[in-house]
Design a protein around this motif. Structure first.
Motif: not given
Ligand code: 1VU
Ligand SMILES: O=CC(=O)O
Ligand code: MG
Length: 361
Positions: A13, A16, A135-136, A139, A143
């Motif tokens: 991401a 990240a 992937r999560l 992200q 954030k």
């Protein structure tokens, strides 16, 4: 097609943290489980910092469905309030097919992602589960503005997970290690044991019958039997898969808390085969794991002696009547490297290893 060599280490991401190239060999002899929603257990956590290598806030099995959110919030509170020092802080989230797994990941990474070292993911079936989490996490890390990646540890506790073990280990640069989950694995495989890990008196081999003077087998005469390790095959597979991918294998839970002797045996089998630690479900098991997963003073003394005698590490020498050569010096280097990692965080062990006399070496 899975990611290419070129992009395997690229963040998943924008913003990240960059994935690690190597997973650090941090001491993790005991991964101590506690329920962050259980006030008594949670109250003990601050005092356990420093005396156990890994503190793991468990949100999955052993936490009642009605308490899932309480435990999650308890873990957030503990994460925020605690300075973990050299003790690692891990969590086990609920499984990806549960109604809680997503909220666990979102809440924990957003709220205490800067404190979390490793997220243990249960019931991993294949690379697709790790890809989803990978992937999560990227992200969520972006954030939350995290500057280091959170690592992922998979529990091997389904037949499909065992069959896919190599692809699970290779699925992401976040992969830190694997634990054996003998309870769920036994159920999934339809094994006929109701124990949580450990041996089973029915899983044994028996010596051949003696024979009389005519060579007739005496089937009714007493014969010694030897209990075998139900988990040998799976642990050995884990050790090979982890070593091949530069990550770490762990024995999982031993449910008979009062049987400290059998627990020690099971942990030692795992240690000898190549595991670096085991789970602790009760404070009594921390002592066992710390003892078993630390090389003995005798082994360290012997290893240092072989390394000193072997000079540049090539050739062959005789020490105490035994041949040592290029390969055995590598075995000794494994022992000494582990002793050094542990001595760096465990002053009592450091004292014991430092006291090894030059004459012993
Ligand atoms: C099988 C598949 C899996 O998934 S295994 C992983 C999931 N299971 C777990 O995490 C279980 C964790 N452990 C526990 O729930 C408890 O230790 C169990 C096994 C239920 C035993 O608890 P209990 O009967 O209270 O033991 P006890 O009376 O000997 O306890 C003495 C004091 O120590 C505490 N204690 C107990 N376990 C922990 C722990 N894991 N971490 C921190 N503290 C623990 C108890 O609360 C008790 O405290 P106090 O002295 O009464 O204040
Ligand atoms: O989660 C652990 C197990 O044995 O199942
Ligand atoms: Mg399980």
């Amino acid at each position: 097609m899975s990611r290419t060599a070129k992009d395997f280490f690229a963040p998943l991401a924008v913003g990240a943290p960059t994935p690690l190239r190597d997973i650090p060999a941090r001491p993790s002899r005991a991964i101590h489980f506690f329920d962050p929603g259980n006030e008594k257990m949670a109250a003990k956590v601050p005092d356990m910092v420093g005396s156990v290598d890994v503190l793991l806030g468990n949100l999955e099995d052993a936490v009642k469905a009605e308490n899932k959110e309480k435990s999650r919030q308890g873990l957030v509170a503990i994460g925020k309030a605690t300075d973990f020092g050299k003790t690692q802080f891990w969590t086990r989230v609920n499984s990806l097919d549960s109604p809680w797994g997503l909220d666990d990941l979102v809440t924990l990474v957003t709220e205490i992602g800067d404190k979390l070292d490793v997220i243990m993911v249960p019931k991993v079936q294949g690379a697709e589960d790790i890809h989803y989490v990978d992937r999560l996490l990227a992200q969520l890390e972006a954030k939350a503005g995290l500057d280091r990646p959170i690592l992922v540890h998979a529990i091997l506790e389904t037949a499909r997970g065992v069959a896919n073990i190599e692809e699970i280990c290779a699925a992401s640069p976040r992969m830190q290690g694997l634990s054996l989950g003998p309870a769920d694995l036994a159920a999934d495989r339809r094994m006929k044991t109701t124990r949580v890990g450990g041996g089973h008196p029915g899983y044994l081999v028996r010596e051949d019958p003696t024979r009389d003077d005519l060579g007739v087998p005496q089937y009714d005469a007493p014969r010694t039997s030897y209990q075998q390790d139900l988990w040998h095959y799976t642990i050995a597979r884990m050790v090979d898969a982890c070593a091949m991918h530069g990550i770490y294998p762990y024995y999982g839970p031993f449910g008979d808390i009062r049987d400290t002797v059998a627990c020690e045996d099971q942990f030692r089998n795992a240690f000898l085969l190549g595991c670096v630690g085991a789970w602790s479900l009760h404070p009594a098991q921390i002592t066992i794991a710390n003892k078993v997963f630390s090389p003995s003073v005798e082994d360290v003394a012997h290893a240092r002696r072989v390394i000193a005698a072997m000079g540049d590490g090539t050739g062959a020498v005789m020490i105490d009547g035994k041949m040592e050569d290029d390969a055995s010096v590598k075995q000794c280097q494994v022992m000494v490297a582990l002793a050094e990692e542990l001595a760096a965080i465990d002053p009592a062990l450091k004292e014991q290893y430092d006291a090894i006399e030059v004459a012993d070496v």
